[in-house]
Design an enzyme around this catalytic site. Structure first.
Site, PDB file in Angstrom:
ATOM      1  N   GLY A 208      21.300  55.081  30.600  1.00 50.43           N
ATOM      2  CA  GLY A 208      22.783  55.465  31.332  1.00 50.43           C
ATOM      3  C   GLY A 208      22.952  56.616  32.052  1.00 50.43           C
ATOM      4  CG  ASN A 209      25.567  57.303  34.955  1.00 56.62           C
ATOM      5  OD1 ASN A 209      26.399  57.420  35.179  1.00 56.62           O
ATOM      6  ND2 ASN A 209      24.927  56.178  35.770  1.00 56.62           N
ATOM      7  CG  PHE A 210      26.425  62.612  30.910  1.00 54.55           C
ATOM      8  CD1 PHE A 210      26.242  61.707  29.518  1.00 54.55           C
ATOM      9  CD2 PHE A 210      25.192  63.392  31.180  1.00 54.55           C
ATOM     10  CE1 PHE A 210      25.171  62.380  28.676  1.00 54.55           C
ATOM     11  CE2 PHE A 210      23.893  63.988  30.385  1.00 54.55           C
ATOM     12  CZ  PHE A 210      23.985  63.356  29.160  1.00 54.55           C
TER      13      PHE A 210
END
Ligand code: CTP
Length: 404
Positions: A208-210
């Site tokens: 995923g990512n932030f």
């Protein structure tokens, strides 16, 4: 100025400016609204509940429980087309910013699904205090409207900022908000993507990512504020919106986001793709948890669909397509390339190099690049203001193409 037929909950809190509220109620009624008034205990030291009940022609409510009767705050929150907290003391502002709920005003605020307007009133030093600034920025970022304070004589005798806006100005502010002229996107269907995507590796892990989803949600709300009917395709995010004109479709992966977008795109006139979509996903998804072994682990990745590029390929006349570009180097060059390659009408560039911009913050610093070669660098501002600027430029683009 008209507020014809609008149901308004007016919450009066403890500030000397409360003495102006009976006049304010009169003006609201004159503009065609129906008004129910709530007061905090502190408010009644500045204005009598009897005056407010008399002018509003409704009982004034002070507590969740008035002896034998329970005042249904949820019902009041649903009844209202608008809630206005005027004057809003520094104390109440702090409670609103933090979701506290120790009186009826806060309970109705937390239950309200309608737009909420906050008219602060306090002494200049209190108004300028960093705690107040942070609270104002918080309540704005979660979608409330702040009615700007006025400059002038304060109860302390000082001259400065912090006076509650005059009742006439508050009526004008509300009328402008509800005016059809402020709804240039009425009848327009919009699609917004927001948040990260999660690409499952096995039953317990993902890539995923932030991204927090805040910027995309702010864009969805800004489009809806201008009258658009918005579908928000939201990746896994703790953020959400309660805007009545925004329908949220929750998705997890890039593929689910792609499918949700394709399902509505042909009926969409404006699409803003703000999501941070994973470019790669695990080539295979393990059905059981991947166990730790000796040595290194290599994961094969395959490409996801580029949603913006796919929509760009099938874009029709009358559709406006906007993408984002989050860059860490060669920002302008990369953003221009994305604009062209993905057949977008505008790219919103943000650089992770700018402090206060990018993932998780409540602020953003953006540069807008349009297909006609224009470049507009905007200052660091709240994501809500940045979203409003993006929507203004979408409207300009559509005007230039004589679409609206
Ligand atoms: N985007 C998309 N689908 C993807 C990847 C990106 O719709 N699979 C969209 C984003 O929502 C954004 C724009 O494309 O509007 C640019 O995303 P960004 O991640 O900055 O660019 P990429 O095309 O992924 O290129 P790179 O990661 O190499 O910078």
């Amino acid at each position: 100025m008209s507020l014809q037929g609008k149901k308004i909950v007016l919450a009066v809190t403890g500030s000397i400016a409360a003495y102006k509220t009976p006049h304010f109620v009169r003006l609201l009624l004159k503009a065609g609204a129906e008004v129910k008034v709530l007061v905090t205990d502190a408010a009644t030291q500045f204005v009598s509940a009897l005056s407010l009940a008399t002018v509003s022609k409704h009982p004034v409510l002070a507590n969740v429980n008035d002896g034998a009767t329970w005042n249904n705050h949820v019902e009041l929150g649903l009844w209202a087309d608008a809630m206005i907290i005027a004057p809003c003391s520094a104390n109440t502002l702090g409670k609103l910013a933090n979701g506290l709920c120790d009186n009826l005003v806060c309970a109705v605020y937390l239950s309200a699904r309608c737009p909420v307007f906050i008219a602060p009133a306090m002494d200049e030093d209190m108004w300028l205090h960093p705690s107040t600034r942070a609270n104002i920025s918080k309540v704005r970022s979660i979608g409330n409207q702040i009615i700007p304070v006025a400059h002038g004589e304060l109860a302390s005798g000082l001259i400065g900022e912090g006076r509650m806006a005059e009742p006439e100005d508050m009526v004008a502010f509300l009328s402008a908000f509800f005016s059809e002229e402020n709804k240039p996107l009425k009848g327009v269907k919009a699609l917004v993507t927001a948040g990260p995507t999660y690409e499952r590796l096995d039953p317990v892990r993902f890539i995923g990512n932030f991204s927090s989803g805040k910027m995309g949600i702010a864009v969805a709300e800004a489009l809806a504020d201008r009258g658009a009917q918005v579908t928000l395709v939201l990746g896994p995010s703790h953020e959400r919106t309660f805007h009545a004109q925004v329908k949220t479709v929750a998705v997890e992966s890039a593929h689910e986001m792609y499918e949700a977008c394709m399902a509505v795109y042909s009926e969409t006139q404006v699409a803003v793709l703000a999501a941070a979509v994973a470019d790669y996903k695990p080539a295979t998804q393990a059905t059981e948890k991947i166990k730790k072994k000796e040595g290194e682990l290599t994961i094969a990745l395959s490409k996801t669909d580029d949603i913006l590029a796919c929509l760009g390929k099938i874009k029709q006349e009358g559709q406006t397509l906007v993408g984002f570009a989050l860059e860490t180097n060669n920002e302008l060059a990369h953003a221009k390339e994305k604009l062209k390659k993905k057949n977008a009408d505008m790219i919103v560039l943000n650089s992770l190099k700018d402090s206060g911009a990018g993932f998780g913050h409540d602020t953003n610093k953006i540069t807008l690049l349009t297909k006609d070669g224009k470049k507009m660098a905007l200052p660091l501002q709240s994501k809500k203001d940045a979203a409003a600027s993006i929507v203004d430029h979408i409207l300009e683009l559509r005007h230039a193409e004589k679409i609206v």
